[in-house]
Design an enzyme around this catalytic site. Structure first.
Site, PDB file in Angstrom:
ATOM      1  N   LYS A   1     -68.905  27.139  73.379  1.00  0.00           N
ATOM      2  CA  LYS A   1     -70.334  26.867  73.623  1.00  0.00           C
ATOM      3  C   LYS A   1     -71.148  26.887  72.332  1.00  0.00           C
ATOM      4  O   LYS A   1     -71.890  25.955  72.035  1.00  0.00           O
ATOM      5  CB  LYS A   1     -70.881  27.921  74.591  1.00  0.00           C
TER       6      LYS A   1
ATOM      7  N   ARG B   1     -82.831  28.666  75.196  1.00  0.00           N
ATOM      8  CA  ARG B   1     -83.451  29.139  73.981  1.00  0.00           C
ATOM      9  C   ARG B   1     -82.868  28.496  72.727  1.00  0.00           C
ATOM     10  O   ARG B   1     -83.568  28.242  71.751  1.00  0.00           O
ATOM     11  CB  ARG B   1     -83.269  30.653  73.939  1.00  0.00           C
TER      12      ARG B   1
ATOM     13  N   ARG C   1     -85.923  38.252  70.072  1.00  0.00           N
ATOM     14  CA  ARG C   1     -85.420  37.026  69.463  1.00  0.00           C
ATOM     15  C   ARG C   1     -86.484  36.219  68.700  1.00  0.00           C
ATOM     16  O   ARG C   1     -86.811  35.086  69.042  1.00  0.00           O
ATOM     17  CB  ARG C   1     -84.725  36.167  70.518  1.00  0.00           C
TER      18      ARG C   1
ATOM     19  N   ILE D   1     -88.203  33.981  65.607  1.00  0.00           N
ATOM     20  CA  ILE D   1     -87.672  32.838  64.834  1.00  0.00           C
ATOM     21  C   ILE D   1     -88.328  32.780  63.452  1.00  0.00           C
ATOM     22  O   ILE D   1     -88.404  31.726  62.832  1.00  0.00           O
ATOM     23  CB  ILE D   1     -87.835  31.498  65.591  1.00  0.00           C
TER      24      ILE D   1
ATOM     25  N   ASP E   1     -71.787  39.588  71.569  1.00  0.00           N
ATOM     26  CA  ASP E   1     -71.462  38.811  72.777  1.00  0.00           C
ATOM     27  C   ASP E   1     -70.269  39.384  73.549  1.00  0.00           C
ATOM     28  O   ASP E   1     -69.954  38.900  74.639  1.00  0.00           O
ATOM     29  CB  ASP E   1     -71.164  37.347  72.405  1.00  0.00           C
TER      30      ASP E   1
ATOM     31  N   ILE F   1     -77.600  44.288  67.438  1.00  0.00           N
ATOM     32  CA  ILE F   1     -78.105  42.916  67.309  1.00  0.00           C
ATOM     33  C   ILE F   1     -79.197  42.605  68.342  1.00  0.00           C
ATOM     34  O   ILE F   1     -80.306  42.204  67.984  1.00  0.00           O
ATOM     35  CB  ILE F   1     -76.955  41.869  67.439  1.00  0.00           C
TER      36      ILE F   1
HETATM   37  N1  EPU Z   1     -83.433  37.403  63.939  1.00  0.00           N
HETATM   38  C1  EPU Z   1     -84.683  37.640  63.396  1.00  0.00           C
HETATM   39  N2  EPU Z   1     -85.428  36.558  63.038  1.00  0.00           N
HETATM   40  C2  EPU Z   1     -84.993  35.277  63.157  1.00  0.00           C
HETATM   41  C3  EPU Z   1     -83.700  35.049  63.709  1.00  0.00           C
HETATM   42  C4  EPU Z   1     -82.941  36.146  64.088  1.00  0.00           C
HETATM   43  O1  EPU Z   1     -85.128  38.786  63.264  1.00  0.00           O
HETATM   44  O2  EPU Z   1     -85.722  34.347  62.803  1.00  0.00           O
HETATM   45  C5  EPU Z   1     -82.587  38.548  64.360  1.00  0.00           C
HETATM   46  C6  EPU Z   1     -82.353  38.569  65.881  1.00  0.00           C
HETATM   47  O3  EPU Z   1     -83.399  39.175  66.570  1.00  0.00           O
HETATM   48  C7  EPU Z   1     -81.040  39.314  65.991  1.00  0.00           C
HETATM   49  C8  EPU Z   1     -80.299  38.919  64.708  1.00  0.00           C
HETATM   50  O4  EPU Z   1     -81.298  38.401  63.813  1.00  0.00           O
HETATM   51  O5  EPU Z   1     -81.269  40.701  65.966  1.00  0.00           O
HETATM   52  C9  EPU Z   1     -79.212  37.897  64.895  1.00  0.00           C
HETATM   53  O6  EPU Z   1     -79.700  36.804  65.678  1.00  0.00           O
HETATM   54  P1  EPU Z   1     -79.157  35.317  65.455  1.00  0.00           P
HETATM   55  O7  EPU Z   1     -80.267  34.486  64.914  1.00  0.00           O
HETATM   56  O8  EPU Z   1     -77.900  35.394  64.663  1.00  0.00           O
HETATM   57  O9  EPU Z   1     -78.838  34.881  66.944  1.00  0.00           O
HETATM   58  P2  EPU Z   1     -78.995  33.426  67.574  1.00  0.00           P
HETATM   59  O10 EPU Z   1     -78.706  32.393  66.556  1.00  0.00           O
HETATM   60  O11 EPU Z   1     -80.267  33.354  68.316  1.00  0.00           O
HETATM   61  C10 EPU Z   1     -76.482  33.170  68.253  1.00  0.00           C
HETATM   62  C11 EPU Z   1     -75.722  32.904  69.519  1.00  0.00           C
HETATM   63  C12 EPU Z   1     -75.796  34.131  70.422  1.00  0.00           C
HETATM   64  C13 EPU Z   1     -75.186  35.314  69.662  1.00  0.00           C
HETATM   65  C14 EPU Z   1     -75.910  35.509  68.327  1.00  0.00           C
HETATM   66  C15 EPU Z   1     -75.309  36.608  67.459  1.00  0.00           C
HETATM   67  C16 EPU Z   1     -75.902  30.523  69.845  1.00  0.00           C
HETATM   68  C17 EPU Z   1     -76.440  29.397  70.643  1.00  0.00           C
HETATM   69  N3  EPU Z   1     -76.274  31.743  70.209  1.00  0.00           N
HETATM   70  O12 EPU Z   1     -77.819  33.442  68.637  1.00  0.00           O
HETATM   71  O13 EPU Z   1     -75.005  33.847  71.566  1.00  0.00           O
HETATM   72  O14 EPU Z   1     -75.315  36.476  70.425  1.00  0.00           O
HETATM   73  O15 EPU Z   1     -75.896  34.283  67.568  1.00  0.00           O
HETATM   74  O16 EPU Z   1     -73.974  36.354  67.226  1.00  0.00           O
HETATM   75  O17 EPU Z   1     -75.128  30.313  68.936  1.00  0.00           O
HETATM   76  C18 EPU Z   1     -74.315  34.118  73.785  1.00  0.00           C
HETATM   77  O18 EPU Z   1     -73.493  33.208  73.611  1.00  0.00           O
HETATM   78  O19 EPU Z   1     -74.285  34.858  74.801  1.00  0.00           O
HETATM   79  C19 EPU Z   1     -75.350  34.354  72.792  1.00  0.00           C
HETATM   80  C20 EPU Z   1     -76.475  34.999  73.061  1.00  0.00           C
END
Ligand code: EPU
Length: 418
Positions: free
Chosen positions: A22, A92, A121, A123, A305, A327
């Protein structure tokens, strides 16, 4: 009302092929927007999140078709830079369309995705990086409007690794001018795969899979074909199920590499695991040992995850285990549902103390999010008797057919709709 019915307490045995990943396919679907042509993606999972991303691509002018497990995207007809708000709310991760749209059309309008059940979460890393890359951002009525006269290479330092922000910067940078360097980039295998895909289409990217990635902008990308790897979290979920319920299972289409820490953890919990290049086999007699501490971390650490699924297995461990969720703080929202199976779980902020019980008791529970829902299914398989998991919709966001796959491993489990 749809639900999953499980008659648990039986050992698992059998073989299953693992669906496509995914979190690899979602950003690559976004990346197809950068190609003014046709892209073929093989081994894609038929899950709700992928269907939602396809809906968005169609809404903004692409032609998208399924051929078996392949998705063919023709992005020549891309006609708008506005991502429909209702679809962003459904998924999201549509935020990664920002980078791709900026790369292709120099503008993007997308609604602020906000928090979700697993955490706040933010950005901010994405938006700060875009600003450094010559993007002007405006926020109005919950919409983020991004405009650039052309993406310019920049040095991006992330305060901590973010999968989505790393992907967004890569997507924006490949068609930009000059060199972009990402420091403290996420090292997840999904980043490596995104770069592999983009490189196959003509992008110049160096260092993917490390904490420092360099992208040299190119004028255009060309058509390409790509095959996604199997989903490491789906595989990890089924390994956890067999570790908890006991039995002998073989997962096909995946090796141990991307699951190294999960496999080490399952071994510490008492499972015997054998790795081949393209398969993983697990033997468990159904007894589970407690683990003193598991801390979720960015890759290559223990994946958030897999946290909920491993917690379910530890509910049957002899002794006390501790998990620290570093996380996504909201992932413990699933704990009250897991505790219905009889284990004692105490929460203190990001720390969960789990005291296992010799036998879980079957229960009626509700999935509130994807991985938490999968963890409830695992608990149901471990518990003697009939378990009902309501709201299976959340699980279908990421698992093609968890009942089909677990039946292939000998479980008594089915979707019902009454
Ligand atoms: N974070 C920030 N600011 C940002 C972005 C992230 O503070 O601008 C923080 C988040 O709050 C979190 C950490 O950084 O504490 C890591 O978040 P990340 O951005 O890596 O997560 P994501 O890209 O939103 C992806 C996966 C998630 C998985 C996470 C961590 C996808 C579509 N989603 O999310 O997958 O948990 O990385 O490995 O790739 C799932 O499949 O169930 C799922 C939630």
């Amino acid at each position: 009302m749809a639900y999953i019915e499980i008659v648990g307490g039986k050992q698992l045995s059998g073989e299953v092929n693992i669906q496509g990943s995914k979190n690899t396919v979602l950003p690559i679907l976004a990346a197809t927007l950068l190609i003014n042509g046709v892209t073929k993606l093989n081994h894609c999972p038929r899950i709700l999140d992928v269907e939602h991303m396809i809906e968005i691509l169609i809404d903004i002018g692409c032609t998208v078709t399924w051929e078996g497990s392949s998705i063919i995207v023709d992005a020549r007809g891309l006609s708008t830079d506005i991502v429909p708000t209702d679809l962003v709310k459904k998924m999201r991760s549509s935020i990664i369309l920002m980078g791709a749209l900026l790369g292709r059309t120099h503008s993007a309008v997308i609604s602020y995705p906000g928090g979700c059940t697993i955490g706040a979460r933010p950005i901010n890393f994405h938006l700060e990086a875009f600003k450094q890359m010559n993007v002007v951002l405006e926020e109005e009525d919950g919409l983020i409007k991004c405009l650039t006269s052309g993406i310019k290479g920049a040095d991006i330092y992330f305060p901590s690794p973010s999968v989505g922000a790393t992907e967004n910067v890569i997507l924006a940078a490949v068609l930009g001018s000059g060199k972009t360097r990402i420091f403290n980039a996420a090292r997840e295998p999904e980043i490596l795969e995104l770069c592999k895909f983009l490189i196959s289409a003509g992008a110049r990217i160096y260092g993917s899979g490390t904490g420092r990635i360099e992208i040299e902008g190119v004028a255009a990308l060309h058509q390409t074909e790509y095959t996604a790897p199997s989903d490491r979290i789906v595989a990890g979920t089924y390994l956890a199920a067999a570790a908890g319920a006991g039995g002998d299972v073989v997962l096909r289409g995946i090796g141990c590499g991307s699951l190294y820490v999960v496999i080490q953890t399952l071994k510490r919990m008492g499972s015997r695991i054998k790795c081949k290049e393209d398969s993983i086999s697990l033997h468990s007699d159904g007894t589970v040992r407690a683990v003193p501490e598991i801390i979720t971390e960015p890759y290559p650490g223990f994946p958030t995850d897999m946290q909920s699924q491993i917690m379910s297995v530890l509910m049957k461990a002899s002794g006390n285990s501790k998990i620290v969720e570093e996380i996504f703080e909201g992932r413990y929202q699933n704990v009250p549902e897991q505790a219905r199976f009889g284990a004692q779980i105490c929460l203190q902020d990001r720390v969960a103390h789990i005291t296992g019980v010799p036998a879980l008791k079957a229960s009626e529970v509700s999935a509130g999010e994807l991985r938490g829902g999968a963890a409830l299914v695992i608990a149901g398989l471990m518990a003697e008797g009939k378990t009902i998991v309501n709201n299976p919709y959340h699980i279908q966001r990421g698992y093609e057919d968890i009942c089909r796959d677990l039946r292939a491993l000998g479980a008594q489990i089915e979707y019902k709709n009454e």
